[in-house]
Design a protein around this motif. Structure first.
Motif, mmCIF file in Angstrom:
data_model
loop_
_atom_site.group_PDB
_atom_site.id
_atom_site.type_symbol
_atom_site.label_atom_id
_atom_site.label_comp_id
_atom_site.label_asym_id
_atom_site.label_seq_id
_atom_site.Cartn_x
_atom_site.Cartn_y
_atom_site.Cartn_z
ATOM 1 N N GLY A 98 26.403 -57.665 -51.965
ATOM 2 C CA GLY A 98 25.171 -57.758 -52.753
ATOM 3 C C GLY A 98 24.548 -59.134 -52.703
ATOM 4 N N PHE A 99 23.353 -59.195 -53.285
ATOM 5 C CA PHE A 99 22.586 -60.434 -53.247
ATOM 6 C C PHE A 99 23.325 -61.584 -53.919
ATOM 7 N N GLU A 140 28.010 -55.536 -43.069
ATOM 8 C CA GLU A 140 27.327 -54.269 -42.803
ATOM 9 C C GLU A 140 26.090 -54.571 -41.973
ATOM 10 N N GLU A 187 28.205 -51.753 -53.991
ATOM 11 C CA GLU A 187 27.068 -52.407 -53.346
ATOM 12 C C GLU A 187 26.021 -52.793 -54.391
ATOM 13 N N GLY A 188 25.191 -53.741 -54.015
ATOM 14 C CA GLY A 188 24.116 -54.156 -54.912
ATOM 15 C C GLY A 188 24.578 -55.041 -56.054
ATOM 16 N N PRO A 214 21.133 -59.602 -46.680
ATOM 17 C CA PRO A 214 21.411 -59.373 -45.257
ATOM 18 C C PRO A 214 20.765 -60.511 -44.458
ATOM 19 N N PRO A 267 13.904 -50.922 -43.589
ATOM 20 C CA PRO A 267 14.338 -49.602 -43.108
ATOM 21 C C PRO A 267 13.921 -48.468 -44.050
ATOM 22 N N ARG A 321 24.458 -48.489 -55.477
ATOM 23 C CA ARG A 321 23.844 -49.606 -56.176
ATOM 24 C C ARG A 321 23.298 -49.207 -57.556
ATOM 25 N N ASP A 352 28.944 -43.470 -48.029
ATOM 26 C CA ASP A 352 27.906 -44.363 -48.540
ATOM 27 C C ASP A 352 27.208 -43.732 -49.748
ATOM 28 N N ASP A 353 26.609 -44.560 -50.566
ATOM 29 C CA ASP A 353 25.820 -44.087 -51.718
ATOM 30 C C ASP A 353 26.604 -43.113 -52.576
ATOM 31 N N GLU A 362 24.547 -58.178 -58.030
ATOM 32 C CA GLU A 362 23.575 -59.268 -58.093
ATOM 33 C C GLU A 362 23.968 -60.369 -59.076
ATOM 34 N N ASN A 368 25.674 -47.901 -40.345
ATOM 35 C CA ASN A 368 25.173 -46.699 -41.023
ATOM 36 C C ASN A 368 24.894 -45.576 -40.035
ATOM 37 N N VAL A 370 19.495 -52.320 -40.025
ATOM 38 C CA VAL A 370 18.459 -52.431 -39.001
ATOM 39 C C VAL A 370 17.165 -52.994 -39.588
ATOM 40 N N ARG A 371 16.443 -53.738 -38.781
ATOM 41 C CA ARG A 371 15.135 -54.268 -39.149
ATOM 42 C C ARG A 371 14.157 -54.007 -38.008
ATOM 43 N N GLN A 420 25.014 -58.080 -43.638
ATOM 44 C CA GLN A 420 25.278 -58.484 -45.015
ATOM 45 C C GLN A 420 26.789 -58.583 -45.213
HETATM 46 P P1 C2E Z 1 22.300 -48.716 -47.599
HETATM 47 O O1 C2E Z 1 23.153 -48.239 -46.489
HETATM 48 O O2 C2E Z 1 22.690 -48.287 -48.966
HETATM 49 O O3 C2E Z 1 22.196 -50.274 -47.466
HETATM 50 C C1 C2E Z 1 22.206 -51.138 -48.535
HETATM 51 C C2 C2E Z 1 20.848 -51.555 -48.892
HETATM 52 O O4 C2E Z 1 20.876 -52.267 -50.120
HETATM 53 C C3 C2E Z 1 20.204 -52.525 -47.897
HETATM 54 O O5 C2E Z 1 18.829 -52.298 -47.879
HETATM 55 C C4 C2E Z 1 20.448 -53.856 -48.538
HETATM 56 O O6 C2E Z 1 19.543 -54.849 -48.153
HETATM 57 C C5 C2E Z 1 20.299 -53.515 -49.979
HETATM 58 N N1 C2E Z 1 21.026 -54.439 -50.828
HETATM 59 C C6 C2E Z 1 22.210 -55.030 -50.604
HETATM 60 N N2 C2E Z 1 22.587 -55.789 -51.652
HETATM 61 C C7 C2E Z 1 21.614 -55.665 -52.571
HETATM 62 C C8 C2E Z 1 21.432 -56.209 -53.874
HETATM 63 O O7 C2E Z 1 22.222 -56.938 -54.405
HETATM 64 N N3 C2E Z 1 20.320 -55.830 -54.560
HETATM 65 C C9 C2E Z 1 19.408 -55.027 -53.991
HETATM 66 N N4 C2E Z 1 18.319 -54.718 -54.703
HETATM 67 N N5 C2E Z 1 19.533 -54.481 -52.758
HETATM 68 C C10 C2E Z 1 20.640 -54.814 -52.061
HETATM 69 P P2 C2E Z 1 18.097 -52.166 -46.544
HETATM 70 O O8 C2E Z 1 18.600 -53.091 -45.523
HETATM 71 O O9 C2E Z 1 16.650 -52.223 -46.894
HETATM 72 O O10 C2E Z 1 18.472 -50.712 -46.096
HETATM 73 C C11 C2E Z 1 18.073 -49.591 -46.788
HETATM 74 C C12 C2E Z 1 18.703 -48.355 -46.268
HETATM 75 O O11 C2E Z 1 18.269 -48.055 -44.962
HETATM 76 C C13 C2E Z 1 20.203 -48.428 -46.158
HETATM 77 O O12 C2E Z 1 20.799 -48.223 -47.398
HETATM 78 C C14 C2E Z 1 20.490 -47.353 -45.181
HETATM 79 O O13 C2E Z 1 20.541 -46.117 -45.817
HETATM 80 C C15 C2E Z 1 19.301 -47.421 -44.281
HETATM 81 N N6 C2E Z 1 19.653 -48.148 -43.066
HETATM 82 C C16 C2E Z 1 19.633 -49.464 -42.834
HETATM 83 N N7 C2E Z 1 20.039 -49.718 -41.580
HETATM 84 C C17 C2E Z 1 20.343 -48.538 -41.020
HETATM 85 C C18 C2E Z 1 20.830 -48.139 -39.741
HETATM 86 O O14 C2E Z 1 21.105 -48.932 -38.833
HETATM 87 N N8 C2E Z 1 21.021 -46.800 -39.525
HETATM 88 C C19 C2E Z 1 20.769 -45.903 -40.509
HETATM 89 N N9 C2E Z 1 20.962 -44.620 -40.242
HETATM 90 N N10 C2E Z 1 20.308 -46.232 -41.706
HETATM 91 C C20 C2E Z 1 20.099 -47.551 -41.971
#
Ligand code: C2E
Ligand code: CA
Ligand code: CA
Length: 712
Positions: A689-690, A490, A668-669, A695, A505, A635, A611-612, A671, A549, A493-494, A476
């Protein structure tokens, strides 16, 4: 004591007479292989011989110088060893006075002079045989008494018609009654000693036995005059006459108090939890089974509350196991006291306390069983009451400890019909309560079950996902707010699952963390992100900052700095283009160790982002101390920026804080355009963000890499 002779042994006969001729005659008359005949010439000699020989029979003239036969007999009888011997006195005159005197002094029999010699021979034989039988009887009585002593057992005979109970001395002892030969006890006197609540069952057993003429056995309690209670086991049988009428009963009573208390102790050990004294899993299952059985029979309802303390492990780790144990004990006490005494229960079921069992299944898991439930919602009320109770601080030593719990509830019969299913579903509901934010309770639903099953299958399949190459990375873009240009990407993972499709994830990372698989997955993500960066460079793109991450588990279980260094070296990438995203909660645990790792990572040259940010509890002092680069605003704050003044204020504060700490910010996030504008006004450094892009797979994200383009 009298020698007890072995069967077949010779009997000893002592002849006492001052007339030598008489003695000779007697000896001749009694000549027999089975007899040893000894002589004494007067009463005194007789006593000495009696003492020395312990004869089986004494044949003694009454008229003798020094000590006459009457006196000698009397003395012999008074000796403790003189009880068993047969003493036959030889009187000169067949007068009534002599005969009655002979019996008065304890003679067994008498013969008159002149002696009828052939008859005497038979009489002696008879007396010896009777004596032997008598001795044997005494012997076996003694053995029985000894055995009864050892077994703490007494025996009794009840003459039903006369209502007299004859019994052994052990019997009197067990019942705490005075032993009295001259005063036989009645059935009622024994009955008075029986515990009031047990009397009925004995009466009934006896009546049944008398009617059916069959033996019975019954356990009951005896209350002694000093108030102590003993447990006894009684076995009895009926004796009938020729017409089949019950004339007497005989039986044994055994004191089994020690055995019962030993059994109770064993039961306590195996059925109660040692730490808290609550019923353990074993007993709980027994209760549960019984409750279900009763509910099935009566058509009742049962609720099972499954309580798991939140973050108990952390308390154990930080305060030590002793404190953890104390906490569990305290919680058990107030669970037991407070819930039982609370009015919730009174409303739950009319019978109240009896219909509730609290058990400890182990660790920090407890169960509360509610039976005879009139309304299912009462189970929820009890659960809420428990959570309220738990929310009060608990004092351990001088410390106030705050704890919360999560409760899953299953109901019989709607959620399951057997112990296993109900327990499993309660566990599922409990986990669901934890997921929805702890300190809450959840009723089980079929949907939860489906999710739990899904989770299980994800767990098993995730293990194979790495080998089967089912994982991939999406990227992303992150945009610089001042210039509007690409700042980095960023990696997210999928999981391309053959059946489920693209698994997000959020669904599998928590499972990977629970199972520890995240360590391996994290390693793969790092390597893959590096490989992709290198490939982009080889394809001619300028170096792009890559955010990865990192899970908190990777901090604990991996030498993260070595891993990062190795991977960077292998691919020959510039560490400055690498940014690790660490969640706030991950770096605020184990701060000393975390700091070391962060310092080491920083030395390598990689960038570090929190993060977060804003969702956990950051300690300002650590934020200052840790070698960080970026705060990533969560977000959840960005979402309502333009509508919620609170969130807007928080974002402003975070940005101000970051500036103060010399850190950059990324939101982040994002929109919408409004969100973007707001962040721009607040001098946030970057956004993601979107609104810019979701991503994307590696080939699609490449279009953001074209030099010089701006994105808003
Ligand atoms: P995160 O690190 O906070 O990643 C951001 C998440 O927010 C991503 O979800 C992304 O798709 C989503 N996002 C980005 N922009 C927007 C937006 O504008 N609106 C909305 N609604 N969502 C948005 P994703 O890819 O589903 O990942 C979720 C979480 O999973 C991540 O939160 C992270 O904590 C974890 N994750 C993802 N990949 C990895 C990885 O390789 N390793 C680890 N340890 N955790 C991961
Ligand atoms: Ca992230
Ligand atoms: Ca985030």
């Amino acid at each position: 004591m009298n020698k007890s002779r072995l069967p077949g042994e010779q009997s000893v006969v002592l002849i006492v007479d001052d007339d030598m001729a008489e003695r000779l005659l007697m000896r001749e008359t009694l000549r027999d292989e089975a007899l040893v005949v000894e002589e004494a010439a007067n009463g005194e000699e007789a006593l000495a011989a009696f003492d020395r020989l312990s004869p089986d029979l004494v044949l003694m003239d009454v008229k003798m110088p020094k000590l006459d036969g009457f006196s000698a007999c009397s003395i012999m009888r008074s000796l403790s060893s003189g009880q068993d011997a047969a003493i036959v006195l030889v009187t000169g005159l067949e007068d009534f006075a002599s005969i009655s005197r002979a019996f008065d002094v304890g003679a067994t029999d008498f013969v008159t002079k002149p002696v009828n010699w052939p008859l005497l021979r038979h009489r002696v034989r008879y007396l010896l045989r009777a004596g032997k039988a008598f001795r044997n009887l005494r012997q076996s009585e003694k053995r029985l008494s000894m055995a009864q002593n050892i077994a703490n057992m007494g025996n009794w005979d009840w003459d039903i018609e006369k209502n007299i109970v004859y019994c052994s001395s052990q019997m009197y002892r067990i019942f705490g009654l005075p032993e009295a030969d001259n005063f036989p006890h009645s059935y009622e006197i024994f009955m008075q000693r029986v515990h009031r609540n047990d009397q009925n069952s004995i009466v009934q057993q006896v009546r049944k036995a008398l009617e059916a003429k069959t033996p019975y056995s019954v356990d009951y309690r005896i209350v002694l005059p000093d108030g102590t209670c003993r447990n006894v086991h009684e076995q009895a049988d009926i004796v009938t006459d020729e017409k089949g009428k019950a004339v007497s009963m005989h039986g044994t009573v055994q004191d089994i108090t020690e055995r019962i208390s030993a059994e109770e102790k064993i039961r306590n050990l195996s059925y109660y939890d040692r730490l808290t004294g609550l019923p353990n899993r074993e007993l709980f299952l027994e209760h549960f089974n019984r409750a279900l059985y009763a509910a099935q029979r009566d058509g009742g309802k049962v609720a099972l509350l499954y309580l798991d303390l939140d973050r108990f492990k952390r308390i154990n780790e930080s305060l030590g196991h002793t404190a953890g144990d104390k906490l569990l004990k305290q919680i058990s006490v107030f669970l037991a006291d407070s819930i039982r005494s609370s009015d919730v229960l009174a409303k739950t079921s009319p019978a109240g306390k009896k219909d509730l069992t609290i058990s400890r299944l182990g660790g920090d898991e407890f169960t509360i069983l509610l039976t005879k439930l009139s309304d299912e919602s009462h189970a929820g009320r009890v659960a809420q009451r428990i959570l309220d109770l738990l929310s009060q601080p608990i004092k351990i030593g001088s410390q106030d400890i705050y704890i919360s719990g999560s409760i899953g509830i299953t109901l019989y019969p709607s959620d399951g019909e057997d112990v296993d299913t109900l327990l499993k579903n309660a566990d599922v509901a409990m986990y669901h309560a934890k997921e929805t934010g702890r300190n809450s309770f959840q009723f089980f639903s079929e949907q939860m079950n489906k999710r739990a099953m899904e989770k299980l299958s994800i767990e098993t399949e995730l293990k194979k996902a790495l080998e089967k190459n089912e994982l991939l990375l999406y990227y992303q873009p992150q945009i610089d707010l001042k210039s509007g240009k690409l700042a980095g990407v960023e990696a997210l993972v999928r999981w391309q699952h053959p059946r489920l499709g693209m698994v997000p994830p959020g669904l599998f990372i928590p499972i990977a963390e629970e199972t520890g698989l995240i360590v391996e997955i994290g390693r793969w993500v790092l390597a893959e992100a590096c490989r992709q960066s290198k490939q982009w460079q080889l394809a001619g793109f300028a170096p792009i900052r890559m955010g990865v991450n990192i899970s908190s588990l990777q901090f604990k279980h991996q030498n993260l700095e070595t891993l990062v260094e190795e991977i960077l070296q292998q691919t020959g990438l510039d560490p400055h283009f690498f940014k690790l995203e660490l969640t706030e909660s991950a770096i605020m645990q184990n701060v000393a160790q975390v700091n070391e790792t962060l310092v080491a990572l920083k030395k390598i040259g990689v960038k570090l982002a929190v993060d977060d940010f804003g969702t956990g509890y950051s300690s300002m002092s650590y934020l200052k101390k840790f070698p960080l680069d970026t705060l990533k605003i969560d977000r959840s704050f960005v979402m309502d920026i333009t509508t919620d003044a609170n969130d807007a204020a928080i974002i402003k504060a975070i940005i101000a804080l970051a500036k103060n700490l010399g850190l950059s910010t990324i939101a982040e996030g994002v929109e919408t355009q409004e969100q973007l504008s707001f962040l721009q006004e607040q001098f946030c450094d970057e956004i993601q963000g979107f609104f810019i892009s979701r991503p994307l797979p590696h080939d699609e994200v490449e279009r953001f890499f074209v030099n010089g383009q701006t994105f808003f």
